[in-house]
Design an enzyme around this catalytic site. Structure first.
Site, PDB file in Angstrom:
ATOM      1  N   HIS A  91       4.785   4.912  11.781  1.00  0.00           N
ATOM      2  CA  HIS A  91       3.676   5.880  11.807  1.00  0.00           C
ATOM      3  C   HIS A  91       4.096   7.242  12.361  1.00  0.00           C
ATOM      4  CE1 HIS A  91      -0.022   2.981  11.413  1.00  0.00           C
ATOM      5  NE2 HIS A  91       0.825   2.911  10.385  1.00  0.00           N
ATOM      6  N   GLU A 105      -5.040   1.460   2.752  1.00  0.00           N
ATOM      7  CA  GLU A 105      -4.855   0.428   3.778  1.00  0.00           C
ATOM      8  C   GLU A 105      -4.962   1.004   5.177  1.00  0.00           C
ATOM      9  OE1 GLU A 105      -2.624  -2.138   6.651  1.00  0.00           O
ATOM     10  OE2 GLU A 105      -2.252  -0.065   6.070  1.00  0.00           O
ATOM     11  N   GLU A 106      -4.433   2.207   5.370  1.00  0.00           N
ATOM     12  CA  GLU A 106      -4.418   2.804   6.708  1.00  0.00           C
ATOM     13  C   GLU A 106      -5.816   3.173   7.192  1.00  0.00           C
ATOM     14  OE1 GLU A 106      -1.956   2.594   8.477  1.00  0.00           O
ATOM     15  OE2 GLU A 106      -0.143   2.640   7.242  1.00  0.00           O
ATOM     16  N   HIS A 140       0.836  -1.202   0.000  1.00  0.00           N
ATOM     17  CA  HIS A 140       0.000   0.000   0.000  1.00  0.00           C
ATOM     18  C   HIS A 140       0.866   1.245   0.000  1.00  0.00           C
ATOM     19  CE1 HIS A 140       0.371   1.271   4.312  1.00  0.00           C
ATOM     20  NE2 HIS A 140       0.558  -0.013   4.535  1.00  0.00           N
ATOM     21  N   GLU A 147       4.486  -5.742   4.247  1.00  0.00           N
ATOM     22  CA  GLU A 147       4.106  -4.752   5.256  1.00  0.00           C
ATOM     23  C   GLU A 147       5.319  -4.338   6.077  1.00  0.00           C
ATOM     24  OE1 GLU A 147       2.282  -2.701   6.579  1.00  0.00           O
ATOM     25  OE2 GLU A 147       0.292  -2.893   5.741  1.00  0.00           O
ATOM     26  N   ASP A 152       6.476   2.005   5.860  1.00  0.00           N
ATOM     27  CA  ASP A 152       5.069   1.582   5.898  1.00  0.00           C
ATOM     28  C   ASP A 152       4.242   2.449   4.961  1.00  0.00           C
ATOM     29  OD1 ASP A 152       2.712   0.325   6.665  1.00  0.00           O
ATOM     30  OD2 ASP A 152       2.413   1.646   8.383  1.00  0.00           O
TER      31      ASP A 152
END
Length: 355
Positions: A315, A212-213, A166, A239, A178
């Site tokens: 993140h 995706e998030e 993603h 991932e 990510d």
């Protein structure tokens, strides 16, 4: 009285000896654990040197993957629904896939599709929820071998492998690990596959996933509505919850053991953990991946690969391309490409062979 005193001394000596033995065993256990941790740390640092390959070579080029990563993260944060995600990142993905198609050998072709869909689905995530989405986008590519093509009516179903990553991010993060790095690895692995001087025996579908998030929306949109989803037999998901190091195979299944046979027999740097799978699927870790969607809503078996080193960047604004080592891209790319190319370890296990 003398005999009783001697017995007490002997008993005291025996207790002291047992205590000393127990202490030695405890020290040995601590030393063994420390040694294992040191060996694991040494293995974590031992990554393959990044390599260069010509655009028409069927080998993974870590530098080219890194260039994809730099180009994607230069957009900045790519939150689903934002201009950066829905326009700029889509433009980047299409352009990158066109570059891949330009280097395909005469034996293979690449079709590109920008997919948008709306839908809803239930999830038992955290306290449970219904996830409703509208017009989420993804960029999808399908690689096919040109030789021996049959008509669509005669072509057997479910003979494609899905490779998923993603490109969207959480707010404020450039999302290098990510999951920009996953997309970079997937694009370079796809280029190496279609550049091969032989036709692919089975199709590869690459899903550059744009939401995706927002809790796994775009993977659901693909697997339930896309025209190519019905041809997918198995999947590989890339991932991250950290930047670099060795990617770990932390989920596999729930069926088709031939996939693990291919992984064990074909990839040059295998690293898997059944304990990680038990922990992740126990619900103790408040996170999930597209693995769940493909398994539960597509009825598919697959593999989940992820980096976990340097988890402090996960993140955050620190998740930049500079923190993703070239060697980690090379290692993951070598493994993913070998997995896509790998033949079964046992001729009796699978009927699907990826070349």
């Amino acid at each position: 009285m003398i005999s009783q005193a001697m017995e007490e001394r002997v008993e005291g000596a025996e207790k002291a000896l047992r205590g000393a033995v127990s202490a030695r065993w405890a020290m040995a256990a601590v030393a063994s654990t420390a040694l294992l941790l040191l060996l694991a740390a040494a293995a974590e640092r031992r990554l393959p040197a990044p390599r260069r390959a010509p655009p028409n070579a069927d080998a993974f080029d870590g530098y080219r993957a890194h260039a994809h990563l730099v180009n994607l993260t230069s957009i900045g944060a790519r939150v689903a629904g934002s201009y950066e995600n829905e326009v700029v990142a889509v433009r980047w993905a299409v352009q990158a896939l066109r570059q891949v198609a330009a280097h395909a050998s005469p034996h293979n072709s690449l079709e590109i599709d920008v997919h948008s869909a709306s839908g809803a689905f239930p999830l038992t995530f955290l306290d449970g929820m219904n996830n409703v989405y509208r017009d989420v986008q993804s960029v999808v590519a399908r690689a096919r071998g040109r030789g021996g093509e049959t008509s669509r009516a005669r072509r057997p179903s479910r003979t494609a492998l899905l490779l998923n990553c993603h490109y969207d991010t959480v707010p404020g993060s450039p999302g290098a690990s990510d999951d920009g790095a996953g997309c970079a690895v997937a694009l370079e692995a796809l280029r190496a596959l279609v550049a091969a001087p032989r036709p692919l025996r089975h199709d590869l579908v690459l899903l550059l996933n744009g939401a995706e998030e927002n809790i796994l929306q775009a993977s659901h949109a693909f697997i339930t509505t896309h025209k190519w989803a019905r041809d997918v037999r198995a999947f590989v998901n890339i991932e991250a919850c950290g930047a670099g190091g060795r990617e770990v195979l932390f989920q596999a299944g729930p069926h088709d053991p031939w996939m693990l046979e291919v992984y064990a027999g074909a990839v040059p740097h295998p690293f898997a953990s059944s304990l990680a799978q038990e922990l992740f699927q126990s619900g103790l870790i408040p996170a999930d991946t597209d693995f769940r969607i493909f398994r539960d809503f597509g009825g598919l078996s697959g593999m989940d690969l992820a980096w976990s080193s340097n988890g402090y960047v996960y993140h955050t604004r620190l998740d930049t391309a500079a923190r993703v080592p070239l060697a980690a891209l090379q290692r993951t790319g070598d493994n993913v490409l070998a997995l896509l190319q790998g033949a079964p370890a046992s001729p009796a296990s699978p009927t699907l062979i990826f070349l």
